[in-house]
Design a protein around this motif. Structure first.
Motif, PDB file in Angstrom:
ATOM      1  N   LEU A  65     -35.986 -23.825 -18.175  1.00  0.00           N
ATOM      2  CA  LEU A  65     -36.148 -24.923 -17.349  1.00  0.00           C
ATOM      3  C   LEU A  65     -35.549 -26.063 -18.106  1.00  0.00           C
ATOM      4  N   THR A  66     -36.207 -26.389 -19.432  1.00  0.00           N
ATOM      5  CA  THR A  66     -35.900 -27.468 -20.228  1.00  0.00           C
ATOM      6  C   THR A  66     -35.009 -27.092 -21.071  1.00  0.00           C
ATOM      7  N   GLY A  67     -34.521 -25.885 -21.468  1.00  0.00           N
ATOM      8  CA  GLY A  67     -33.477 -25.674 -22.340  1.00  0.00           C
ATOM      9  C   GLY A  67     -34.136 -25.705 -23.888  1.00  0.00           C
ATOM     10  N   ILE A  68     -35.119 -25.969 -24.051  1.00  0.00           N
ATOM     11  CA  ILE A  68     -35.910 -25.914 -25.134  1.00  0.00           C
ATOM     12  C   ILE A  68     -36.458 -24.579 -25.678  1.00  0.00           C
ATOM     13  N   ALA A  69     -35.877 -23.963 -26.843  1.00  0.00           N
ATOM     14  CA  ALA A  69     -36.348 -22.470 -27.241  1.00  0.00           C
ATOM     15  C   ALA A  69     -36.458 -21.539 -26.010  1.00  0.00           C
ATOM     16  N   PRO A  70     -35.331 -21.298 -25.404  1.00  0.00           N
ATOM     17  CA  PRO A  70     -35.314 -20.497 -24.262  1.00  0.00           C
ATOM     18  C   PRO A  70     -35.728 -19.001 -24.576  1.00  0.00           C
ATOM     19  N   ALA A  71     -35.427 -18.781 -25.991  1.00  0.00           N
ATOM     20  CA  ALA A  71     -35.824 -17.463 -26.329  1.00  0.00           C
ATOM     21  C   ALA A  71     -37.412 -16.991 -26.142  1.00  0.00           C
ATOM     22  N   LEU A  72     -38.135 -18.153 -25.814  1.00  0.00           N
ATOM     23  CA  LEU A  72     -39.852 -17.877 -25.789  1.00  0.00           C
ATOM     24  C   LEU A  72     -39.845 -17.302 -24.199  1.00  0.00           C
ATOM     25  N   ALA A  73     -39.093 -17.343 -23.319  1.00  0.00           N
ATOM     26  CA  ALA A  73     -38.792 -16.778 -22.143  1.00  0.00           C
ATOM     27  C   ALA A  73     -39.035 -15.227 -22.178  1.00  0.00           C
ATOM     28  N   THR A 117     -32.286 -12.304 -21.143  1.00  0.00           N
ATOM     29  CA  THR A 117     -31.376 -12.268 -22.304  1.00  0.00           C
ATOM     30  C   THR A 117     -30.106 -12.497 -21.772  1.00  0.00           C
ATOM     31  N   GLN A 118     -29.818 -12.479 -20.622  1.00  0.00           N
ATOM     32  CA  GLN A 118     -28.510 -12.807 -20.041  1.00  0.00           C
ATOM     33  C   GLN A 118     -28.219 -14.483 -19.651  1.00  0.00           C
TER      34      GLN A 118
END
Length: 119
Positions: A65-73, A117-118
């Motif tokens: 949602l924030t675009g901050i560290a999206p790999a955390l999802a 990942t997409q």
């Protein structure tokens, strides 16, 4: 893929936010009808598990949602897969064969991982 992620992750997040809140706030007696395993686990562990579920929910929603560290999802989704694998093990050790919900949550979390990942 973005819409699919938000639908699947949103449903998964709603489930874990609800379940985690119950584990954090309810007494053992009020949890027992829904979760037969709570008698075999110390209450602080149940509370910790609930807090982990709530934090995992934040991990699914906030990074994309924030675009901050999206790999955390992706990390949160992996955590939910591992959590449910452990839940299946607990159910089987207490001879509770009702693991259909756990299996569905494993599949949903794995799908969420793929979709994250997409993004």
């Amino acid at each position: 893929m973005n819409i699919a992620y938000w639908i699947v992750a949103g449903l998964l997040a709603l489930f874990y936010a609800y379940a985690g809140t119950l584990k954090v706030t309810r007494t053992r007696d009020r949890l027992r009808p829904m979760m037969a395993w709570v008698d075999r686990v110390p209450l602080p562990a149940v509370r910790t598990l609930g807090a982990v579920e709530i934090l995992g929910t934040a991990g699914l929603i906030l990074p994309p949602l924030t675009g901050i560290a999206p790999a955390l999802a992706s990390a949160a989704a992996i955590g939910f897969v591992l959590l449910q694998i452990g839940a299946v093990a607990v159910h089987l050790t207490i001879e509770d064969r009702r693991i259909a919900l756990n299996a569905a949550l494993i599949v949903t979390a794995a799908l969420t991982l793929y979709l994250s990942t997409q993004l």
